[in-house]
Every structure is written in C-alpha cells, then in structure tokens.
Design a protein around this motif. Structure first.
Motif, short mmCIF file in Angstrom:
data_model
loop_
_atom_site.label_atom_id
_atom_site.label_comp_id
_atom_site.label_asym_id
_atom_site.label_seq_id
_atom_site.Cartn_x
_atom_site.Cartn_y
_atom_site.Cartn_z
N VAL A 1 -50.14 91.86 98.23
CA VAL A 1 -49.63 91.58 97.10
C VAL A 1 -50.84 91.13 96.25
CG1 VAL A 1 -48.83 89.11 96.06
CG2 VAL A 1 -48.06 89.83 98.37
N THR A 2 -50.58 91.76 94.76
CA THR A 2 -51.56 91.39 93.81
C THR A 2 -51.03 90.98 92.72
OG1 THR A 2 -52.33 93.79 94.76
CG2 THR A 2 -52.99 93.10 93.08
N TYR A 3 -51.32 89.99 92.20
CA TYR A 3 -50.72 89.32 91.01
C TYR A 3 -51.67 88.57 90.30
CZ TYR A 3 -51.21 84.98 93.03
OH TYR A 3 -51.07 83.77 93.90
N ASP A 4 -51.33 88.42 88.49
CA ASP A 4 -52.95 87.91 88.16
C ASP A 4 -51.79 86.29 87.47
OD1 ASP A 4 -54.26 90.13 87.68
OD2 ASP A 4 -53.09 91.29 86.14
N LYS A 5 -52.49 86.07 87.27
CA LYS A 5 -52.37 84.46 86.97
C LYS A 5 -53.15 83.56 85.91
CE LYS A 5 -49.96 80.47 87.44
NZ LYS A 5 -48.97 79.69 88.60
N ILE A 6 -52.29 83.06 84.64
CA ILE A 6 -53.33 82.53 83.60
C ILE A 6 -52.51 81.66 83.53
CG2 ILE A 6 -52.61 82.78 80.97
CD1 ILE A 6 -51.43 85.73 80.73
N VAL A 7 -53.84 80.47 83.44
CA VAL A 7 -54.10 79.24 83.18
C VAL A 7 -54.65 78.02 81.86
CG1 VAL A 7 -54.82 77.23 84.23
CG2 VAL A 7 -54.53 79.29 86.14
#
Length: 138
Positions: free
Chosen positions: A114-120
């Motif tokens: 599982v590869t994902y990006d998260k913008i905080v």
C-alpha cells in the motif's frame, strides 16, 4: 606603586553595584521566555497535526502484515482485497483502491503493498506532504 593598605582603602571607596557586572547566571528575560514558549507552541501544534497520519500508517502496516499472513493459498486477490478493505473500514482508515497492490503467484505467498501520499495542512497555504508505503507478506 600603592602599598597594600592604600589598595584596601581604595577598594572600600568603590561603589558596589551588582548590575554593573552581570554574572553569566543572570537568567532569561521576559522576551526569551516568550520566544521559547512560542517555539514550544509551534512544535506541539506540528506534532498534533502530523501524529494522526503516522498513527494511521502504523495501524495500516499492522493490518497489511496480518492480512498477508492470514491469506490462504486458495484465496483470490479479489477476496484478499475485500478482506483488507473490511479491516481498514473497521479501523476507519480510508485508502484509495488504486494505492493497494496485491501480488499473488499461484499458490505461493501473498505480497500486499500500500503506497499513498497524505497532505497535512499546517497553517494558511502551507501544507506538509507525507509519503507512506506499507508492505506485508513475503
């Protein structure tokens, strides 16, 4: 050259003012205290905003590892994905389906990535981009 008695007399006449020569142990002023409190507040705010993303990642990593270990040789990739999505739903972790890759070679071991990006969002127009990759299996 003045003798020892003259030197003592001159010394007694000198004014004693401790503020004239501040010692290195004088302490921190009000501006310094306010500065360090401001820095501490910024660090705490940063940690409060970023830590939930890392907590979700650590939970996701454990779920992916458990799902890869529990996947039987007779299960299809679709069934494994269905079970994984069920566990993620219980943990309230929302990952787009395009970010989940399940590799299965016949009756061999399962590899789930599982590869994902998260913008905080931090403040105003500043954001932090976090890139996560969780792997489970062989």
């Amino acid at each position: 050259m003045p003798g020892p008695v003259q030197w003592l007399r001159n010394r007694e006449r000198l004014p004693i003012n401790p503020s004239a020569n501040p010692s290195p142990e004088a302490g921190v002023g009000l501006i310094g205290v306010i500065f360090w409190i401001f820095i501490l507040v910024l660090v705490v705010a940063f940690v409060v905003k970023v830590m939930p993303s890392y907590y979700d990642y650590w939970s996701l990593q454990n779920i992916v590892k458990q799902q890869a270990q529990q996947a039987g040789p007779e299960e299809s990739a679709g069934q494994i994905l269905y079970n994984l999505n069920g566990r993620l739903g219980v943990a309230m972790i929302h990952i787009p389906q395009k970010d989940i890759v399940i590799e299965k070679a016949g009756n061999g071991p399962v590899l789930i990535t599982v590869t994902y990006d998260k913008i905080v969002p931090l403040a105003g127009n500043m954001s932090l981009l976090l890139h996560f990759q969780a792997k489970g299996g062989h």
